[in-house]
Design a protein around this motif. Structure first.
Motif, mmCIF file in Angstrom:
data_model
loop_
_atom_site.group_PDB
_atom_site.id
_atom_site.type_symbol
_atom_site.label_atom_id
_atom_site.label_comp_id
_atom_site.label_asym_id
_atom_site.label_seq_id
_atom_site.Cartn_x
_atom_site.Cartn_y
_atom_site.Cartn_z
ATOM 1 N N LEU A 83 0.824 -1.208 0.000
ATOM 2 C CA LEU A 83 0.000 0.000 0.000
ATOM 3 C C LEU A 83 0.860 1.260 0.000
ATOM 4 O O LEU A 83 0.530 2.254 -0.649
ATOM 5 C CB LEU A 83 -0.935 -0.005 1.208
ATOM 6 N N LYS A 84 1.968 1.222 0.734
ATOM 7 C CA LYS A 84 2.886 2.366 0.741
ATOM 8 C C LYS A 84 3.443 2.615 -0.654
ATOM 9 O O LYS A 84 3.532 3.757 -1.115
ATOM 10 C CB LYS A 84 4.040 2.113 1.722
ATOM 11 N N ALA A 85 3.835 1.528 -1.325
ATOM 12 C CA ALA A 85 4.384 1.649 -2.677
ATOM 13 C C ALA A 85 3.329 2.181 -3.640
ATOM 14 O O ALA A 85 3.614 3.027 -4.494
ATOM 15 C CB ALA A 85 4.913 0.297 -3.147
ATOM 16 N N LEU A 86 2.098 1.686 -3.494
ATOM 17 C CA LEU A 86 1.006 2.132 -4.356
ATOM 18 C C LEU A 86 0.723 3.610 -4.132
ATOM 19 O O LEU A 86 0.518 4.373 -5.083
ATOM 20 C CB LEU A 86 -0.246 1.304 -4.070
ATOM 21 N N ALA A 116 -4.819 7.420 -6.387
ATOM 22 C CA ALA A 116 -5.632 6.205 -6.296
ATOM 23 C C ALA A 116 -6.093 5.949 -4.864
ATOM 24 O O ALA A 116 -6.897 5.053 -4.621
ATOM 25 C CB ALA A 116 -4.848 4.994 -6.799
ATOM 26 N N ILE A 117 -5.575 6.737 -3.921
ATOM 27 C CA ILE A 117 -5.931 6.577 -2.513
ATOM 28 C C ILE A 117 -6.824 7.736 -2.099
ATOM 29 O O ILE A 117 -6.447 8.902 -2.219
ATOM 30 C CB ILE A 117 -4.680 6.546 -1.611
ATOM 31 N N GLY A 118 -8.023 7.433 -1.621
ATOM 32 C CA GLY A 118 -8.967 8.467 -1.219
ATOM 33 C C GLY A 118 -8.634 9.058 0.134
ATOM 34 O O GLY A 118 -7.759 8.568 0.853
ATOM 35 N N LYS A 160 10.163 14.381 1.714
ATOM 36 C CA LYS A 160 10.015 13.324 2.713
ATOM 37 C C LYS A 160 8.537 12.946 2.807
ATOM 38 O O LYS A 160 7.662 13.687 2.360
ATOM 39 C CB LYS A 160 10.518 13.816 4.075
ATOM 40 N N ASP A 161 8.267 11.809 3.427
ATOM 41 C CA ASP A 161 6.876 11.374 3.570
ATOM 42 C C ASP A 161 6.047 12.387 4.351
ATOM 43 O O ASP A 161 4.842 12.536 4.114
ATOM 44 C CB ASP A 161 6.813 10.008 4.259
#
Length: 253
Positions: free
Chosen positions: A19-22, A29-31, A197-198
């Motif tokens: 999921l992190k990679a996606l 694609a992530i709501g 960064k994240d």
């Protein structure tokens, strides 16, 4: 410390890294609620493979003339080199400086920065051209692609007019259209995302001319759930003759 790790591990499952990679690869694609938009994944899979069977019905997407070309510019590695300004660096006030100042085409500069600082930048501020018609913006990325090159690199059918329209836009060196502005911004924002960064943040100044387009573009590149807010910046004290207040600009975060 150990307790924190244990608590974090309780929330981990086999799909977390996937999921992190996606999320990194296809953030839109992530709501906001963490849900996954499968149609968006299919759309980008179709773009990557050319398999049109992956997308069988119309879906919500943000398209503009030159988008695939902009994706190409993002993917191309820089062929430029960084040349130190030795005379400037020898000055006493600069000799021990730890700052880095790069001058040049910002698309190329961002690609150089990515080589050393990918995923390390905490905060980015950019003040892009506003595309007002009276500012200095013209589309001027210096890539010498022919119509044939564009057809081949973007996988465009030779019977289509798309390659001709894209070539016309990028070769005029004077295009101020919304599509030209978006084509200019797309690869630069993608590279900015690569640098962050994240938990990094980006601030982007803009005005009414492209604010709406910029918001949608950022939702696609950074993910809608990462939108923090739209800051209003007062720039004047008078309203216009139509009695509609236009005395502000925006800063997307």
């Amino acid at each position: 410390m150990i307790r924190q790790i244990q608590e974090a591990n309780e929330k981990i499952n086999a799909n977390v890294e996937l999921l992190k990679a996606l999320k990194k690869l296809i953030p839109n694609a992530i709501g906001k609620d963490g849900s996954i938009d499968v149609d968006t994944i299919r759309y980008w899979a179709q773009k990557a493979t050319g398999d049109k069977s992956l997308v069988t019905e119309e879906r919500e997407t943000f398209n503009f003339l030159g988008k695939d070309y902009a994706r190409l510019l993002y993917s191309l590695d820089t062929e430029t080199v960084i040349v130190p300004d030795k005379e400037n660096n020898k000055k006493s006030e600069n000799k021990d400086s730890e700052n880095l100042y790069l001058s040049g085409d910002n698309l190329e500069v961002l690609k150089h920065l990515r080589r050393s600082y990918e995923g390390q930048v905490k905060c980015i501020y950019i003040d892009p051209p506003y595309n007002t018609g009276s500012d200095d913006f013209v589309y001027n990325d210096s890539f010498d692609f022919s119509e044939k090159d564009i057809e081949e690199k973007l996988g465009i059918n030779s019977d289509s007019e798309s390659a001709k329209r894209i070539h016309k836009m990028i070769s005029r060196k004077s295009s101020r259209s919304h599509a030209a502005w978006l084509t200019f911004m797309y690869p630069r924002l993608k590279l900015a995302r690569d640098l962050m960064k994240d938990d990094g943040v980006i601030f982007i100044s803009i005005d009414d001319n492209e604010q709406a387009n910029l918001k949608i573009l950022c939702d696609e590149i950074f993910g809608e759930e990462n939108f923090c807010g739209n800051l209003i910046i007062e720039t004047a004290t008078d309203n216009n003759a139509r009695q509609i207040s236009t005395d502000h600009e925006y800063m997307l975060c």
